[in-house]
Scaffold this active site. Structure first.
Site, PDB file in Angstrom:
ATOM      1  N   THR A  29      -4.499   6.612   4.098  1.00 11.99           N
ATOM      2  CA  THR A  29      -3.999   7.405   5.226  1.00 11.99           C
ATOM      3  C   THR A  29      -4.078   8.892   4.915  1.00 11.99           C
ATOM      4  O   THR A  29      -4.404   9.704   5.788  1.00 11.99           O
ATOM      5  CB  THR A  29      -2.546   7.011   5.553  1.00 11.99           C
ATOM      6  OG1 THR A  29      -2.459   5.591   5.677  1.00 11.99           O
ATOM      7  CG2 THR A  29      -2.083   7.658   6.848  1.00 11.99           C
ATOM      8  N   ASP A  42     -10.910   8.708  -4.050  1.00  5.80           N
ATOM      9  CA  ASP A  42      -9.960   7.620  -3.831  1.00  5.80           C
ATOM     10  C   ASP A  42     -10.473   6.395  -4.572  1.00  5.80           C
ATOM     11  O   ASP A  42     -11.518   5.838  -4.232  1.00  5.80           O
ATOM     12  CB  ASP A  42      -9.848   7.330  -2.331  1.00  5.80           C
ATOM     13  CG  ASP A  42      -8.850   6.214  -2.025  1.00  5.80           C
ATOM     14  OD1 ASP A  42      -8.237   5.684  -2.967  1.00  5.80           O
ATOM     15  OD2 ASP A  42      -8.692   5.884  -0.834  1.00  5.80           O
ATOM     16  N   ARG A  92      -5.715  -0.584   8.691  1.00  2.00           N
ATOM     17  CA  ARG A  92      -5.851  -0.921   7.281  1.00  2.00           C
ATOM     18  C   ARG A  92      -7.133  -1.695   7.049  1.00  2.00           C
ATOM     19  O   ARG A  92      -7.392  -2.703   7.699  1.00  2.00           O
ATOM     20  CB  ARG A  92      -4.666  -1.775   6.806  1.00  2.00           C
ATOM     21  CG  ARG A  92      -3.328  -1.042   6.827  1.00  2.00           C
ATOM     22  CD  ARG A  92      -3.280   0.035   5.762  1.00  2.00           C
ATOM     23  NE  ARG A  92      -2.026   0.773   5.803  1.00  2.00           N
ATOM     24  CZ  ARG A  92      -1.829   1.904   6.473  1.00  2.00           C
ATOM     25  NH1 ARG A  92      -2.810   2.423   7.197  1.00  2.00           N
ATOM     26  NH2 ARG A  92      -0.659   2.520   6.438  1.00  2.00           N
ATOM     27  N   GLU A 147       0.826  -1.199   0.000  1.00  2.00           N
ATOM     28  CA  GLU A 147       0.000   0.000   0.000  1.00  2.00           C
ATOM     29  C   GLU A 147       0.863   1.253   0.000  1.00  2.00           C
ATOM     30  O   GLU A 147       1.895   1.312   0.638  1.00  2.00           O
ATOM     31  CB  GLU A 147      -0.919   0.014   1.223  1.00  2.00           C
ATOM     32  CG  GLU A 147      -2.031  -1.012   1.137  1.00  2.00           C
ATOM     33  CD  GLU A 147      -2.896  -0.982   2.386  1.00  2.00           C
ATOM     34  OE1 GLU A 147      -2.412  -0.524   3.431  1.00  2.00           O
ATOM     35  OE2 GLU A 147      -4.046  -1.417   2.318  1.00  2.00           O
ATOM     36  N   GLN A 204     -10.551  -0.348  -6.473  1.00  2.00           N
ATOM     37  CA  GLN A 204     -11.477  -0.487  -7.597  1.00  2.00           C
ATOM     38  C   GLN A 204     -11.028  -1.619  -8.503  1.00  2.00           C
ATOM     39  O   GLN A 204      -9.931  -1.590  -9.064  1.00  2.00           O
ATOM     40  CB  GLN A 204     -11.537   0.816  -8.406  1.00  2.00           C
ATOM     41  CG  GLN A 204     -12.477   0.756  -9.584  1.00  2.00           C
ATOM     42  CD  GLN A 204     -13.919   0.657  -9.173  1.00  2.00           C
ATOM     43  OE1 GLN A 204     -14.266   0.890  -8.027  1.00  2.00           O
ATOM     44  NE2 GLN A 204     -14.769   0.289 -10.097  1.00  2.00           N
TER      45      GLN A 204
END
Length: 415
Positions: A87, A238, A216, A82, A242
């Protein structure tokens, strides 16, 4: 009769003025609305679906992608690669939306407990893969108990027997040795919770903002966050998580004010295990902008290379031909510690410069910037960030806002 018509005309004129006023207010609001697209590595997504093909995007042949018919990658497990997008979104709430209330923080408790369990499970599984034994033979029984408890407890809970089991395992030298080799398997950054088990599993535990930032959870779909800064209304999208093919959603963001792309500096030595669709790791012949590199093959996919490939495709996509990009080279705190121990050449074999934070960091930044095919019309503004550091994110985002204001003035011919 004339009086009646006059009254009707006045009413129509009044309504017309009200409508004009409303339209003007909407236009003023829209003029002050900044649409941001937040991008980074998309967990669990085919790169072919997200990044696209050369003939569709007109991108530079990216030397960090193995060329040939097998160009799909399916990352496995938790999103250890990530980049920090989620964040950043959380920080916008802390900085611009009054932060998290105690009630909202409490909602993250189950997520944090889940992160702890998944982290220790990932480490114990990796011990078998990496051939690492427990330092104490009795810990093998604890390892088996861990998996049994994981299958039986309610999700997001941390009963005493599980806490005791995790604490014993975490103290084992073999487990620690495996943790030290986390770059070789999938382990989320939230594994850092394991160093704070006493506090986090204490009765009455309430997650603090740092706990919330480090938590997370896999995002799905498109998440929109709204906030205001310097008289501008921001809409941040964001698209992390997807899973649709890019062509099904990318057109929705044509005309966004700018793109924020997050890449993890610390990912340069980290891997994603290949599935059957991936045949190698390419560092080969690229464009003139990228220079000449030799081809190598490896059984793992490097996360930094994957990030560069995705950036290449987004940066040069036809929908974003003139869209400015804000490049967040994130996790600079982890990178600063790692670069003291692991040479950058593990990711970029041609790099022979000083293995310092400044030199290695600038080299990585250059790899991203050199992928921009439209330097004459497209600006890329890069920042090294630590997404869990609220003051750092606030400082950087203030600079980003100034850039956006300047871009808007350019569009109006005032700059």
């Amino acid at each position: 009769m004339g009086s009646g018509a006059s009254a009707e005309d006045k009413e129509m004129a009044k309504r017309s003025k009200e409508l004009e006023k409303k339209l003007q207010e909407d236009a003023d609001k829209e003029a002050k609305t900044v649409k941001l697209l937040l991008l980074g590595r998309v967990e669990g997504t085919s790169l072919q679906g997200v990044a696209g093909h050369r003939e569709d995007t007109g991108t530079i042949p990216c030397p960090y992608l193995a060329q040939g018919p097998h160009r799909e990658l399916h990352p496995l497990g938790m999103g250890a690669g990530e980049s920090g997008k989620s964040t950043i979104v959380k920080q916008m709430k802390i900085i611009h939306q009054d932060g998290y209330s105690p009630e909202e923080c409490m909602e993250f408790k189950a997520i944090i407990y889940g992160n702890i369990l998944q982290s220790i499970l990932a480490i114990i599984r990796a011990m078998s893969t990496l051939g690492i034994d427990y330092a104490e033979s009795g810990r093998a029984d604890d390892g088996r108990q861990l998996f049994n408890l994981a299958d039986s407890i309610e999700e997001g809970t941390m009963p005493p027997e599980l806490v005791d089991c995790i604490k014993k395992l975490w103290k084992d030298g073999g487990v620690q040795a495996c943790f030290d080799r986390a770059a070789e398997y999938q382990l989320n950054d939230s594994a850092a919770y394991l160093n704070q088990l006493d506090r986090i599993t204490a009765p009455g535990y309430l997650p603090n903002e740092q706990d919330v930032l480090r938590s997370r959870v896999k995002t799905t779909g498109i998440i929109e966050t709204k906030f205001s800064v310097k008289d501008l209304n921001f809409r941040m999208f964001d698209v992390g998580g997807q899973r649709s093919e890019r062509k099904k959603w990318i057109h929705c963001f044509e005309g966004v004010t700018c793109i924020i792309f997050c890449g993890a500096l610390s990912a340069y030595d980290m891997v994603l295990v290949e599935d059957d669709e991936v045949v190698g790791l390419g560092l080969g012949n690229g464009s003139a902008a990228m220079g000449e590199r030799s081809w190598v093959t490896a059984p793992m996919w490097n996360r930094m290379h994957e990030s560069l490939h995705l950036f290449n495709s987004i940066c040069n996509h036809k929908f974003f031909a003139a869209t400015s990009i804000i490049l967040f080279l994130n996790k600079k705190d982890l990178f600063e510690e790692k670069i003291k121990k692991v040479h950058l050449s593990i990711c970029f074999p041609d790099y022979d410069g000083p293995n310092t934070f400044e030199d290695a960091g600038n080299y990585i930044k250059t790899q991203f910037l050199d992928l921009n095919m439209r330097k004459d019309v497209k600006e890329i503004y890069s920042h090294m960030t630590c997404a869990t550091d609220t003051q750092n994110v606030k400082f950087v985002f203030d600079a980003v806002t100034d850039v956006i204001i300047k871009e808007n003035l350019k569009d109006c011919g005032l700059f």
